[in-house]
Write an enzyme that holds these catalytic residues in place. Sequence first.
Site, short mmCIF file in Angstrom:
data_model
loop_
_atom_site.label_atom_id
_atom_site.label_comp_id
_atom_site.label_asym_id
_atom_site.label_seq_id
_atom_site.Cartn_x
_atom_site.Cartn_y
_atom_site.Cartn_z
CD GLU A 77 11.14 -4.30 24.54
OE1 GLU A 77 11.79 -5.36 24.48
OE2 GLU A 77 11.60 -3.24 25.03
CD GLU A 102 7.28 -12.57 26.58
OE1 GLU A 102 6.77 -13.64 26.18
OE2 GLU A 102 8.04 -11.87 25.89
CG ASP A 129 -2.91 -11.71 21.25
OD1 ASP A 129 -1.90 -11.23 20.72
OD2 ASP A 129 -3.91 -12.07 20.60
CG ASP A 151 8.17 -17.67 17.15
OD1 ASP A 151 8.55 -18.02 16.01
OD2 ASP A 151 7.87 -18.49 18.04
CE LYS A 155 8.00 -26.57 10.20
NZ LYS A 155 7.47 -27.80 10.82
CG ASP A 187 18.18 -13.40 14.12
OD1 ASP A 187 18.40 -14.60 13.83
OD2 ASP A 187 17.39 -13.07 15.02
#
Length: 247
Positions: A77, A102, A129, A151, A155, A187
């Site tokens: 994950e 993470e 990473d 994330d 932009k 989402d």
Amino acid sequence: MSVASRDPTDHDMPPDDGAAAHAHGSFFGRRKGHKLRIHQADLIAHLLPQLALDIGSPAPADLSELFDDGIETIRLEIGFGGGEHLIAEAQAFPDIGFIGCEPYVNGMAKILTQIEAVNIRNIRLYAGDAAELVAWAPPQSMARIDLIHPDPWPKRRHWKRRFVQDATVAAMARILKPHGEFRFVSDIDDYCAWTLAHLLRSPDFFWLAECAADWHLPWAGYTMTRYGRKAEREGRKAAYLRFRRLG
């Protein structure tokens, strides 16, 4: 779902698929947020080293060597956030080994607290990473990779920072077993479309959806994360995308 906002100053910039950045592994963003509690800091100092992967050393030929006896199947994950989904999966499938990646110290502290509280033994962790971890893993070593509410980097000039790139899709295909799965949840409409475009043009993956419900509804047994609950409160609907590694 709400479409992510874009920076109006970016309209003249050519698309950047981020292959160069992700080929060597690049992490963008803060690695630490709120100050850790005393016990959380202690877990980072003492429990994390017991569970952490050392990607500075060659990976074992079989990642099951990282776990206790009896574990053969390995899942990854990426960016587990508060760890809600990863903890639930590890408890539901004690015979599967889970690797959680993470880079944020606070997220790592949260999952360590949960691992200690219920003595979970089938999770290993990497505080860095994900692109570097994927590059380190042996070929065909994973049964599934989950990327849940990453994330979105909305932009346009930041799109190269998204984890899903042509280079990382190819890297995931390398480490997934034949018929293994990549599962993606977001989402943000724009990132869902971006992910679909990258996976559909890959010769290594097949989108498993047969009807709209297949991406409108979570898959069976899915554990909602705090990011997912926040999106629902704010009126955004997530898409649940599943792709199979062709074998």
